[in-house]
Design a protein around this motif. Structure first.
Motif, PDB file in Angstrom:
ATOM      1  N   ASP A   1       0.832  -1.200   0.000  1.00 58.09           N
ATOM      2  CA  ASP A   1       0.000   0.000   0.000  1.00 58.09           C
ATOM      3  C   ASP A   1       0.868   1.252   0.000  1.00 58.09           C
ATOM      4  O   ASP A   1       2.101   1.191  -0.036  1.00 58.09           O
ATOM      5  CB  ASP A   1      -0.981  -0.018   1.182  1.00 58.09           C
ATOM      6  CG  ASP A   1      -0.268  -0.082   2.530  1.00 58.09           C
ATOM      7  OD1 ASP A   1       0.886   0.376   2.629  1.00 58.09           O
ATOM      8  OD2 ASP A   1      -0.873  -0.615   3.491  1.00 58.09           O
ATOM      9  N   LEU A   2       0.215   2.403   0.065  1.00 51.44           N
ATOM     10  CA  LEU A   2       0.936   3.669  -0.005  1.00 51.44           C
ATOM     11  C   LEU A   2       1.777   3.926   1.239  1.00 51.44           C
ATOM     12  O   LEU A   2       2.786   4.635   1.178  1.00 51.44           O
ATOM     13  CB  LEU A   2      -0.046   4.815  -0.242  1.00 51.44           C
ATOM     14  CG  LEU A   2      -0.648   4.854  -1.657  1.00 51.44           C
ATOM     15  CD1 LEU A   2      -1.797   5.844  -1.709  1.00 51.44           C
ATOM     16  CD2 LEU A   2       0.420   5.218  -2.675  1.00 51.44           C
TER      17      LEU A   2
ATOM     18  N   LEU B   1      -0.275   7.607  -8.073  1.00 47.31           N
ATOM     19  CA  LEU B   1      -1.193   6.473  -7.953  1.00 47.31           C
ATOM     20  C   LEU B   1      -0.990   5.466  -9.086  1.00 47.31           C
ATOM     21  O   LEU B   1      -1.069   4.250  -8.869  1.00 47.31           O
ATOM     22  CB  LEU B   1      -2.638   6.976  -7.945  1.00 47.31           C
ATOM     23  CG  LEU B   1      -3.049   7.824  -6.729  1.00 47.31           C
ATOM     24  CD1 LEU B   1      -4.466   8.347  -6.903  1.00 47.31           C
ATOM     25  CD2 LEU B   1      -2.920   7.024  -5.434  1.00 47.31           C
ATOM     26  N   LYS B   2      -0.716   5.979 -10.284  1.00 53.43           N
ATOM     27  CA  LYS B   2      -0.494   5.081 -11.412  1.00 53.43           C
ATOM     28  C   LYS B   2       0.752   4.226 -11.190  1.00 53.43           C
ATOM     29  O   LYS B   2       0.733   3.005 -11.398  1.00 53.43           O
ATOM     30  CB  LYS B   2      -0.358   5.892 -12.690  1.00 53.43           C
ATOM     31  CG  LYS B   2      -0.108   5.031 -13.926  1.00 53.43           C
ATOM     32  CD  LYS B   2       0.014   5.888 -15.176  1.00 53.43           C
ATOM     33  CE  LYS B   2       0.318   5.034 -16.400  1.00 53.43           C
ATOM     34  NZ  LYS B   2       0.457   5.871 -17.631  1.00 53.43           N
ATOM     35  N   GLN B   3       1.826   4.851 -10.755  1.00 51.91           N
ATOM     36  CA  GLN B   3       3.053   4.108 -10.517  1.00 51.91           C
ATOM     37  C   GLN B   3       2.883   3.128  -9.360  1.00 51.91           C
ATOM     38  O   GLN B   3       3.404   2.010  -9.398  1.00 51.91           O
ATOM     39  CB  GLN B   3       4.206   5.076 -10.228  1.00 51.91           C
ATOM     40  CG  GLN B   3       4.558   5.995 -11.379  1.00 51.91           C
ATOM     41  CD  GLN B   3       5.052   5.235 -12.595  1.00 51.91           C
ATOM     42  OE1 GLN B   3       5.557   4.119 -12.472  1.00 51.91           O
ATOM     43  NE2 GLN B   3       4.897   5.820 -13.772  1.00 51.91           N
ATOM     44  N   HIS B   4       2.144   3.532  -8.338  1.00 56.34           N
ATOM     45  CA  HIS B   4       1.908   2.623  -7.223  1.00 56.34           C
ATOM     46  C   HIS B   4       1.133   1.396  -7.680  1.00 56.34           C
ATOM     47  O   HIS B   4       1.413   0.268  -7.257  1.00 56.34           O
ATOM     48  CB  HIS B   4       1.152   3.345  -6.096  1.00 56.34           C
ATOM     49  CG  HIS B   4       0.706   2.415  -5.004  1.00 56.34           C
ATOM     50  ND1 HIS B   4      -0.597   1.944  -4.916  1.00 56.34           N
ATOM     51  CD2 HIS B   4       1.391   1.840  -3.982  1.00 56.34           C
ATOM     52  CE1 HIS B   4      -0.685   1.135  -3.886  1.00 56.34           C
ATOM     53  NE2 HIS B   4       0.494   1.058  -3.296  1.00 56.34           N
TER      54      HIS B   4
ATOM     55  N   ASP C   1       0.762  -4.309  -8.746  1.00 53.72           N
ATOM     56  CA  ASP C   1       0.438  -5.399  -9.665  1.00 53.72           C
ATOM     57  C   ASP C   1       1.620  -6.360  -9.802  1.00 53.72           C
ATOM     58  O   ASP C   1       1.438  -7.578  -9.905  1.00 53.72           O
ATOM     59  CB  ASP C   1       0.057  -4.847 -11.039  1.00 53.72           C
ATOM     60  CG  ASP C   1      -1.285  -4.138 -11.024  1.00 53.72           C
ATOM     61  OD1 ASP C   1      -2.045  -4.342 -10.051  1.00 53.72           O
ATOM     62  OD2 ASP C   1      -1.564  -3.372 -11.966  1.00 53.72           O
ATOM     63  N   ALA C   2       2.825  -5.795  -9.825  1.00 51.02           N
ATOM     64  CA  ALA C   2       4.008  -6.647  -9.958  1.00 51.02           C
ATOM     65  C   ALA C   2       4.162  -7.558  -8.742  1.00 51.02           C
ATOM     66  O   ALA C   2       4.472  -8.746  -8.869  1.00 51.02           O
ATOM     67  CB  ALA C   2       5.254  -5.784 -10.127  1.00 51.02           C
TER      68      ALA C   2
ATOM     69  N   PHE D   1       8.433   1.124 -12.813  1.00 49.95           N
ATOM     70  CA  PHE D   1       8.240   1.390 -11.403  1.00 49.95           C
ATOM     71  C   PHE D   1       8.774   2.750 -10.963  1.00 49.95           C
ATOM     72  O   PHE D   1       9.186   2.924  -9.852  1.00 49.95           O
ATOM     73  CB  PHE D   1       8.942   0.299 -10.572  1.00 49.95           C
ATOM     74  CG  PHE D   1       8.452  -1.071 -10.880  1.00 49.95           C
ATOM     75  CD1 PHE D   1       7.109  -1.319 -10.963  1.00 49.95           C
ATOM     76  CD2 PHE D   1       9.349  -2.091 -11.099  1.00 49.95           C
ATOM     77  CE1 PHE D   1       6.644  -2.579 -11.242  1.00 49.95           C
ATOM     78  CE2 PHE D   1       8.891  -3.357 -11.385  1.00 49.95           C
ATOM     79  CZ  PHE D   1       7.542  -3.608 -11.465  1.00 49.95           C
ATOM     80  N   ASN D   2       8.827   3.715 -11.810  1.00 47.38           N
ATOM     81  CA  ASN D   2       9.361   5.035 -11.472  1.00 47.38           C
ATOM     82  C   ASN D   2       8.238   5.967 -11.039  1.00 47.38           C
ATOM     83  O   ASN D   2       7.495   6.452 -11.874  1.00 47.38           O
ATOM     84  CB  ASN D   2      10.109   5.608 -12.671  1.00 47.38           C
ATOM     85  CG  ASN D   2      10.658   6.988 -12.359  1.00 47.38           C
ATOM     86  OD1 ASN D   2      10.599   7.428 -11.221  1.00 47.38           O
ATOM     87  ND2 ASN D   2      11.196   7.650 -13.365  1.00 47.38           N
ATOM     88  N   PRO D   3       8.110   6.233  -9.733  1.00 44.26           N
ATOM     89  CA  PRO D   3       7.022   7.101  -9.277  1.00 44.26           C
ATOM     90  C   PRO D   3       7.245   8.552  -9.611  1.00 44.26           C
ATOM     91  O   PRO D   3       6.415   9.386  -9.335  1.00 44.26           O
ATOM     92  CB  PRO D   3       7.016   6.891  -7.753  1.00 44.26           C
ATOM     93  CG  PRO D   3       8.392   6.452  -7.433  1.00 44.26           C
ATOM     94  CD  PRO D   3       8.887   5.686  -8.618  1.00 44.26           C
ATOM     95  N   PHE D   4       8.410   8.891 -10.230  1.00 45.49           N
ATOM     96  CA  PHE D   4       8.718  10.288 -10.530  1.00 45.49           C
ATOM     97  C   PHE D   4       8.648  10.568 -12.033  1.00 45.49           C
ATOM     98  O   PHE D   4       8.890  11.662 -12.463  1.00 45.49           O
ATOM     99  CB  PHE D   4      10.133  10.643 -10.050  1.00 45.49           C
ATOM    100  CG  PHE D   4      10.418  10.152  -8.676  1.00 45.49           C
ATOM    101  CD1 PHE D   4       9.664  10.577  -7.601  1.00 45.49           C
ATOM    102  CD2 PHE D   4      11.410   9.210  -8.453  1.00 45.49           C
ATOM    103  CE1 PHE D   4       9.921  10.096  -6.333  1.00 45.49           C
ATOM    104  CE2 PHE D   4      11.657   8.738  -7.184  1.00 45.49           C
ATOM    105  CZ  PHE D   4      10.906   9.187  -6.120  1.00 45.49           C
TER     106      PHE D   4
END
Length: 498
Positions: free
Chosen positions: A331-332, A419-422, A427-428, A492-495
């Protein structure tokens, strides 16, 4: 600190990489470029001359001339020369602790070089890593609040300091500190001496008297790496009057050209013991010639990365995280924990500097906007959510996102990117959990779950450091499905910007 030197040397090696064989003309051209690079990095001229002479002899061998990989040969020659210049390929020289305590460590240097903070850093390291009982004493009766500063740092480090008695001379404080250390059963006594803005005879006489009274096992000169060749002259002047046993460089995280570090060891013959890598009291690295040479040549420092991870390792938290990931849960809150751990380990810039090959793509990283500022913004977004929203981000609808954006001071678009990257990361993990855990060990390593010895970080890095010619996509943590969260690379890059 060695960024400029790294860029120049990388340019030399890149130009040689396309050559099928290495001729004597190529060797001469490469050595000229290396010489210019060292001089521009503020390395002392006599040191540069000796370095180039030895490197030229090594590069003139028949085996090198016939090499099919000229760039690799020159990299090896320059690497060996840098290691020798910095102190040799042996193990890092530890502090000498006396058999009969207390061991006295005398800290000397000019005013403003960071002696007081360095005293606390060394004390913290000795108390944590060496399990030594440490007493610190300030002998600086001239600089306002110098003694109070050491006392504050001592409380922060959890290290005892000598009580302040107003009006005492430095020599009397040294005698009182020795007596207190013996009576109190301390293992180490650190004496923080006074400095001046410039070298003068009175300061040298005072330091020499304190050394005579305390008979230190280690006399360390603290030098500011930002001062360049002035640091070398300071080291020579102190070495003529004091029985120096080692050097400590501060502010090595700054934008200095690095010449002081390369020159001081060669000019004085004294080993460099520590590098101050930041303002935090735990920002201290043991100096290792091989690792520093690797950083200069863009090979990173995987060992330092492992040490940082091991220092911040929390066994209980890691076990909880491992159980969640085994079930495909992420989770976040978990993402926020990983971002916080990244900051504790030195932030984005600190970690990037330790990864092999990153300097070659530093411009691309900067253009992509990957920085510590974005890490803080990501944490601010997650911190603006409620507990329920962090556990179940699917409930985040437009009105909730607007509220979070206002609380974090960002645009709604940034929340959507996070949220998209999370979701992609989550999912992975779910896919790994459904696959019976195949590949999970590697991902657990990426999340810092490999154990207190740092095996998790080694798993994240995928084994040995890649060669200098590796492509950016193959660099650990910078690409592919196994990237370290927050360090770039799809998916997986949240930035990453859309």
């Amino acid at each position: 600190m060695f960024e400029g030197l790294n860029e120049r040397l990388s340019g030399v090696f890149d130009r040689l990489s396309g050559r099928g064989v290495l001729t004597e003309k190529d060797v001469d051209e490469a050595m000229r470029e290396v010489r210019v690079a060292l001089l521009e990095a503020d390395v002392a001229l006599p040191v540069v001359r000796e370095f180039i002479d030895k490197a030229r002899v090594a590069a003139a061998g028949e085996a090198v001339i016939r090499s099919v990989k000229p760039a690799d040969q020159v990299v090896k020659i320059v690497y060996d020369g840098l290691v020798e210049m910095l102190g040799g390929a042996g193990e890092a020289e530890p502090l000498r602790l006396a058999l009969n305590p207390p061991t006295v460590i005398l800290i000397a240097g000019l005013q403003g070089s960071g002696k007081t903070t360095m005293s606390a850093k060394i004390a913290l390291r000795l108390s944590r890593a060496e399990r030594q009982r440490v007493l610190m004493a300030s002998l600086d009766v001239r600089r306002p609040a110098a003694m109070e500063q050491l006392a504050i740092l001592g409380r922060e480090a959890g290290v005892d300091t000598l009580p302040i008695v107003a009006g005492q001379a430095p020599a009397d404080i040294a005698r009182r500190a020795l007596s207190a250390a013996k009576l109190g059963g301390f293992d180490v006594l650190i004496l923080d001496t006074a400095g001046r803005t410039t070298l003068d005879e009175a300061m040298m006489n005072e330091a020499a008297e304190i050394a005579r009274i305390s008979s230190p096992a280690e006399t360390l000169l603290v030098a500011d790496s930002l001062t360049g060749q002035d640091a070398v002259r300071t080291a020579k002047a102190f070495h003529e009057r004091l029985p120096l046993t080692g050097l400590v460089l501060t502010r090595t995280d700054g934008d200095s050209r690095g010449g002081a570090a390369l020159s001081m060891r060669a000019v004085t013959g004294l080993p460099i013991k520590f590098l101050g890598t930041g303002e935090r009291i735990d920002a201290l690295d043991v100096f290792d010639a091989r690792r520093v040479a690797g950083r200069i040549l863009g090979q990173g420092d995987v060992v330092a990365l492992v040490e940082k991870a091991a220092a911040d390792f929390d066994q209980a938290k890691a076990e909880v995280m491992a159980r969640k990931l085994a079930k495909g849960q992420f989770d976040l809150d978990d993402l926020a924990d990983q971002l916080a751990q990244m900051e504790k380990m030195g932030g984005m810039d600190g970690l990037m500097g330790l990864l092999p090959g990153v300097q070659k793509i530093k411009k691309q990283i900067a253009e992509a906007g990957v920085s510590d500022k974005i890490v803080r913004r990501q944490r601010a977004i997650i911190g603006s959510m409620t507990k329920k929203e962090r556990r179940k981000p699917d409930i985040l609808q437009a009105s909730r996102k607007r509220r979070i954006a206002a609380g974090a001071g960002v645009e709604v678009a940034e929340i959507n990117r996070l949220l998209k990257q999370h979701r992609q990361m989550q999912d992975a993990f779910k896919m790994m959990a459904r696959g019976g855990g195949k590949g999970f060990a590697r991902m657990a390593g990426l999340m810092g779950l490999g154990g207190p010895g740092g095996a998790g970080v080694l798993g994240a890095l995928g084994g040995p450091a890649p060669a200098a010619g590796d492509s950016p996509a193959s660099l650990p943590g910078l690409g592919g499905p196994s990237s370290l969260p927050g360090l770039g690379g799809a998916p997986f890059n949240p930035f990453r910007k859309p």
